[in-house]
Scaffold this active site. Structure first.
Site, PDB file in Angstrom:
ATOM      1  N   HIS A  76      36.574  41.994  50.274  1.00 30.29           N
ATOM      2  CA  HIS A  76      37.311  40.770  50.243  1.00 30.29           C
ATOM      3  C   HIS A  76      36.945  39.583  51.218  1.00 30.29           C
ATOM      4  O   HIS A  76      36.856  38.702  51.057  1.00 30.29           O
ATOM      5  CB  HIS A  76      38.698  41.078  50.258  1.00 30.29           C
ATOM      6  CG  HIS A  76      39.379  39.861  49.355  1.00 30.29           C
ATOM      7  ND1 HIS A  76      40.820  40.296  48.938  1.00 30.29           N
ATOM      8  CD2 HIS A  76      39.366  38.902  48.886  1.00 30.29           C
ATOM      9  CE1 HIS A  76      41.383  39.375  48.177  1.00 30.29           C
ATOM     10  NE2 HIS A  76      40.432  38.208  48.290  1.00 30.29           N
ATOM     11  N   TRP A 124      45.476  36.304  41.438  1.00 33.58           N
ATOM     12  CA  TRP A 124      45.992  35.983  42.693  1.00 33.58           C
ATOM     13  C   TRP A 124      47.408  35.419  42.537  1.00 33.58           C
ATOM     14  O   TRP A 124      47.728  34.678  41.932  1.00 33.58           O
ATOM     15  CB  TRP A 124      45.150  35.028  43.572  1.00 33.58           C
ATOM     16  CG  TRP A 124      45.524  34.969  45.158  1.00 33.58           C
ATOM     17  CD1 TRP A 124      46.187  35.767  45.674  1.00 33.58           C
ATOM     18  CD2 TRP A 124      45.591  33.597  45.628  1.00 33.58           C
ATOM     19  NE1 TRP A 124      46.323  35.157  47.015  1.00 33.58           N
ATOM     20  CE2 TRP A 124      45.929  33.873  47.027  1.00 33.58           C
ATOM     21  CE3 TRP A 124      45.099  32.366  45.304  1.00 33.58           C
ATOM     22  CZ2 TRP A 124      46.063  32.930  47.973  1.00 33.58           C
ATOM     23  CZ3 TRP A 124      44.888  31.244  46.323  1.00 33.58           C
ATOM     24  CH2 TRP A 124      45.471  31.640  47.658  1.00 33.58           C
ATOM     25  N   GLY A 177      41.163  23.784  44.065  1.00 34.26           N
ATOM     26  CA  GLY A 177      41.771  23.288  45.553  1.00 34.26           C
ATOM     27  C   GLY A 177      43.222  23.862  45.550  1.00 34.26           C
ATOM     28  O   GLY A 177      43.898  24.399  44.664  1.00 34.26           O
ATOM     29  N   GLN A 180      31.458  35.581  46.800  1.00 34.22           N
ATOM     30  CA  GLN A 180      32.579  34.661  46.477  1.00 34.22           C
ATOM     31  C   GLN A 180      33.359  34.038  47.460  1.00 34.22           C
ATOM     32  O   GLN A 180      33.777  34.483  48.328  1.00 34.22           O
ATOM     33  CB  GLN A 180      33.644  35.652  45.538  1.00 34.22           C
ATOM     34  CG  GLN A 180      34.586  34.776  44.859  1.00 34.22           C
ATOM     35  CD  GLN A 180      35.884  35.687  44.093  1.00 34.22           C
ATOM     36  OE1 GLN A 180      36.698  35.710  44.970  1.00 34.22           O
ATOM     37  NE2 GLN A 180      35.475  36.185  43.037  1.00 34.22           N
ATOM     38  N   TYR A 230      46.050  42.126  46.085  1.00 34.76           N
ATOM     39  CA  TYR A 230      46.889  41.218  45.224  1.00 34.76           C
ATOM     40  C   TYR A 230      48.167  41.873  44.798  1.00 34.76           C
ATOM     41  O   TYR A 230      49.302  41.232  44.407  1.00 34.76           O
ATOM     42  CB  TYR A 230      46.295  40.546  43.883  1.00 34.76           C
ATOM     43  CG  TYR A 230      45.268  39.785  44.324  1.00 34.76           C
ATOM     44  CD1 TYR A 230      44.671  39.132  45.608  1.00 34.76           C
ATOM     45  CD2 TYR A 230      44.080  39.200  43.183  1.00 34.76           C
ATOM     46  CE1 TYR A 230      43.820  38.506  45.803  1.00 34.76           C
ATOM     47  CE2 TYR A 230      43.230  38.537  43.381  1.00 34.76           C
ATOM     48  CZ  TYR A 230      42.913  38.076  44.580  1.00 34.76           C
ATOM     49  OH  TYR A 230      41.724  37.080  44.978  1.00 34.76           O
ATOM     50  N   SER A 266      39.108  29.370  43.849  1.00 34.34           N
ATOM     51  CA  SER A 266      39.884  28.175  43.878  1.00 34.34           C
ATOM     52  C   SER A 266      39.054  26.928  43.437  1.00 34.34           C
ATOM     53  O   SER A 266      39.163  25.901  44.040  1.00 34.34           O
ATOM     54  CB  SER A 266      40.320  27.859  45.315  1.00 34.34           C
ATOM     55  OG  SER A 266      41.200  29.147  45.830  1.00 34.34           O
ATOM     56  N   PRO A 267      38.825  26.765  42.085  1.00 29.74           N
ATOM     57  CA  PRO A 267      38.019  25.757  41.684  1.00 29.74           C
ATOM     58  C   PRO A 267      38.733  24.369  41.612  1.00 29.74           C
ATOM     59  O   PRO A 267      38.225  23.243  41.532  1.00 29.74           O
ATOM     60  CB  PRO A 267      37.462  26.032  40.156  1.00 29.74           C
ATOM     61  CG  PRO A 267      38.498  27.171  39.995  1.00 29.74           C
ATOM     62  CD  PRO A 267      38.844  27.734  41.156  1.00 29.74           C
TER      63      PRO A 267
HETATM   64  N1  LIG Z   1      37.761  36.053  47.339  1.00 34.31           N
HETATM   65  C1  LIG Z   1      38.978  35.259  47.685  1.00 34.31           C
HETATM   66  O1  LIG Z   1      39.195  35.239  49.053  1.00 34.31           O
HETATM   67  C2  LIG Z   1      39.912  34.416  46.879  1.00 34.31           C
HETATM   68  C3  LIG Z   1      40.734  33.258  47.265  1.00 34.31           C
HETATM   69  C4  LIG Z   1      41.165  32.718  46.384  1.00 34.31           C
HETATM   70  C5  LIG Z   1      41.331  33.024  45.071  1.00 34.31           C
HETATM   71  N2  LIG Z   1      40.321  34.071  44.563  1.00 34.31           N
HETATM   72  C6  LIG Z   1      40.342  34.145  43.151  1.00 34.31           C
HETATM   73  O2  LIG Z   1      40.056  33.111  42.380  1.00 34.31           O
HETATM   74  C7  LIG Z   1      41.115  32.794  41.472  1.00 34.31           C
HETATM   75  C8  LIG Z   1      41.231  31.657  41.033  1.00 34.31           C
HETATM   76  O3  LIG Z   1      41.712  30.762  42.181  1.00 34.31           O
HETATM   77  P1  LIG Z   1      42.961  29.976  42.649  1.00 34.31           P
HETATM   78  O4  LIG Z   1      44.024  31.396  42.398  1.00 34.31           O
HETATM   79  O5  LIG Z   1      43.148  29.641  43.923  1.00 34.31           O
HETATM   80  O6  LIG Z   1      43.416  29.131  41.378  1.00 34.31           O
HETATM   81  P2  LIG Z   1      42.633  27.798  40.650  1.00 34.31           P
HETATM   82  O7  LIG Z   1      42.148  28.160  39.521  1.00 34.31           O
HETATM   83  O8  LIG Z   1      41.836  26.828  41.710  1.00 34.31           O
HETATM   84  O9  LIG Z   1      44.048  26.846  40.468  1.00 34.31           O
HETATM   85  C9  LIG Z   1      44.920  27.601  39.766  1.00 34.31           C
HETATM   86  C10 LIG Z   1      46.142  26.460  39.728  1.00 34.31           C
HETATM   87  O10 LIG Z   1      45.498  25.208  38.679  1.00 34.31           O
HETATM   88  C11 LIG Z   1      46.523  25.023  37.618  1.00 34.31           C
HETATM   89  N3  LIG Z   1      45.392  24.893  36.544  1.00 34.31           N
HETATM   90  C12 LIG Z   1      44.722  25.907  35.840  1.00 34.31           C
HETATM   91  N4  LIG Z   1      44.082  25.596  34.960  1.00 34.31           N
HETATM   92  C13 LIG Z   1      44.691  24.365  34.528  1.00 34.31           C
HETATM   93  C14 LIG Z   1      44.315  23.278  33.568  1.00 34.31           C
HETATM   94  N5  LIG Z   1      43.521  23.570  32.733  1.00 34.31           N
HETATM   95  N6  LIG Z   1      44.817  21.997  33.670  1.00 34.31           N
HETATM   96  C15 LIG Z   1      45.870  22.006  34.850  1.00 34.31           C
HETATM   97  N7  LIG Z   1      46.174  22.671  35.693  1.00 34.31           N
HETATM   98  C16 LIG Z   1      45.405  24.021  35.568  1.00 34.31           C
HETATM   99  C17 LIG Z   1      47.215  26.228  37.499  1.00 34.31           C
HETATM  100  O11 LIG Z   1      48.534  26.017  36.874  1.00 34.31           O
HETATM  101  P3  LIG Z   1      49.034  26.854  35.634  1.00 34.31           P
HETATM  102  O12 LIG Z   1      49.273  28.184  35.866  1.00 34.31           O
HETATM  103  O13 LIG Z   1      50.258  26.055  35.284  1.00 34.31           O
HETATM  104  O14 LIG Z   1      47.912  26.336  34.611  1.00 34.31           O
HETATM  105  C18 LIG Z   1      47.545  26.787  39.271  1.00 34.31           C
HETATM  106  O15 LIG Z   1      48.377  26.080  39.527  1.00 34.31           O
HETATM  107  C19 LIG Z   1      42.165  33.629  42.153  1.00 34.31           C
HETATM  108  O16 LIG Z   1      43.130  33.870  41.024  1.00 34.31           O
HETATM  109  C20 LIG Z   1      41.574  34.955  42.497  1.00 34.31           C
HETATM  110  O17 LIG Z   1      41.208  35.700  41.638  1.00 34.31           O
HETATM  111  C21 LIG Z   1      39.886  34.531  45.357  1.00 34.31           C
END
Ligand SMILES: NC(=O)c1ccc[n+]([C@@H]2O[C@H](COP(=O)([O-])OP(=O)(O)OC[C@H]3O[C@@H](n4cnc5c(N)ncnc54)[C@H](OP(=O)(O)O)[C@@H]3O)[C@@H](O)[C@H]2O)c1
Length: 362
Positions: free
Chosen positions: A147, A51, A257, A225, A79, A254-255
């Site tokens: 979605h 995303w 947040g 999801q 996306y 969004s694990p």
């Molecule tokens: N179904 C839906 O409606 C929906 C909605 C939201 C998301 N999603 C899916 O879920 C995926 C994950 O959720 P999300 O995009 O909200 O992201 P997320 O995994 O909750 O958070 C990503 C953020 O955390 C940082 N991060 C990741 N690993 C880290 C680590 N080990 N240490 C420190 N910072 C870390 C990343 O920065 P860096 O890049 O600098 O590591 C980025 O800023 C999305 O990409 C998408 O595929 C689905």
């Protein structure tokens, strides 16, 4: 059935049956690196998300994620980076059948989809699956999710789900036409599943009211999801209980947040950091571990190779019951909800009856 087995085992072990009613999530299950869906397909527990990336970042990130050990990629038609994701898949060096690719089609009537009738909804969904496969340059997908639920009261012009009328009041699936749209869109996914274009099908951001529309369907959603992270409680709005009760595998997005950027409290907070120190792990690894320890799979995202490596490396330690309990009880993100389009006020009252699963199509 799963509940019966679980409660039966608990009873055999002469442990109190408290907490084993239909309305409570199960005790901690043995940990695995994949979940088995209702049709027998094994889905890797951890997915690398895409995303908010453009094509080139999606491509680079995907290659880095595969090198870090991820074999499950989470993407979506909306996306707008499917071409980059497809290039990343080709360049990852992995055979197609060693990767698990999840994609999503937008709920009808939102995000520049114009469907106002069920027939238009079906046509658009069919087209989106075909376009998705074409842009990704793939002949099949492992999982396709709807979605988010449709918002039929709208005129279809909302470019983002956050601009639709269901967003603020979170009243998705309450419109008189909701069920018709949900069923129509689901029938298209079911057809693609039966034609073996997709190995498994599910939904995202669906509350119990949305899922009830699919009661008696030939194939019932295999996963839902939703947003889930430390600070929301372990069973926000009863989503986990509801999913377990109906043999739907819950998957967290969004694990960390804060809508894709990661929250300070999760990535740097005292709770996750101090637990991490006790195991030689980072706060981020604890946040992911807490989710998978509840037998919930998770889509996370990083464009940083070191973070990707760390995020994939969470299966060599165990959180104690006390640590799980304190993470379960954290409420700093209690405003966050599993779905941005609808709310479950009383999910356990719902009585969805699953029709027996069709023969396995893999
Ligand atoms: N179904 C839906 O409606 C929906 C909605 C939201 C998301 N999603 C899916 O879920 C995926 C994950 O959720 P999300 O995009 O909200 O992201 P997320 O995994 O909750 O958070 C990503 C953020 O955390 C940082 N991060 C990741 N690993 C880290 C680590 N080990 N240490 C420190 N910072 C870390 C990343 O920065 P860096 O890049 O600098 O590591 C980025 O800023 C999305 O990409 C998408 O595929 C689905």
């Amino acid at each position: 059935m799963a509940n019966l087995v679980r409660c039966g085992l608990v009873a055999l072990a002469a442990v109190s049956l408290q907490g084993c009613s239909d309305d409570s999530p199960s005790p901690r299950p043995p940990e695995t690196t994949s979940v088995t869906l209702r049709n027998g397909v094994k889905m890797p527990m951890l997915a690398a998300g895409t995303w908010q990336y453009n094509d080139s970042v999606a491509e680079e990130t995907l290659i880095a994620a595969v090198h870090a050990g991820f074999v499950h990629i989470d993407t979506a038609y909306d996306y707008h980076n499917q071409v980059g994701v497809g290039r990343g898949i080709q360049k990852s060096g992995k055979p197609r059948d060693s990767l698990f690719i999840t994609s999503k089609v937008p709920g009808c009537g939102l995000q520049n989809t114009t469907a106002k009738t069920v027939e238009q909804c079906k046509t658009e969904t069919d087209d989106k699956i075909a376009l998705d496969l074409q842009q990704l340059n793939l002949s099949y997908l492992d999982m396709v999710l709807v979605h988010f639920p449709p918002c039929p009261g709208d005129d279809g012009s909302a470019e983002s789900p956050s601009e639709c009328s269901c967003y603020g009041p979170k009243n998705g699936c309450s419109h008189p036409q909701s069920c018709d749209m949900i069923k129509a869109q689901w029938s298209v996914l079911t057809d693609a599943y039966k034609k073996k274009q997709i190995r498994a099908i599910g939904v995202s951001n669906y509350c119990s009211a949305c899922l009830e529309c699919l009661t008696g369907s030939e194939v019932f959603p295999m996963i839902n999801q939703v947003q889930l992270h430390v600070g929301m409680g372990s069973d926000p709005e009863g989503f986990r209980t509801f999913a377990e009760k109906h043999e739907i595998k819950l998957q967290a997005y969004s694990p960390f947040g804060s809508g894709g950027h990661g929250s300070e409290q999760i990535l740097k907070g005292n709770l996750t950091t101090s637990i991490g120190k006790a195991h030689g792990k980072s706060a981020a690894q604890v946040a992911l571990k807490w989710i998978v320890s509840h037998n919930v799979s998770v889509a996370t995202k990083s464009s940083n190779p070191a973070h990707l490596k760390a995020n994939a490396d969470i299966f060599d330690f165990t959180l104690s019951d006390t640590e799980m309990d304190s993470l379960d009880k954290a409420t700093f993100a209690s405003e966050d909800t599993p779905s941005f389009l609808c709310t479950d006020s009383n999910p356990s009252a719902s009585q969805v009856q699953l029709k027996s699963e069709m023969s396995v199509v893999v």
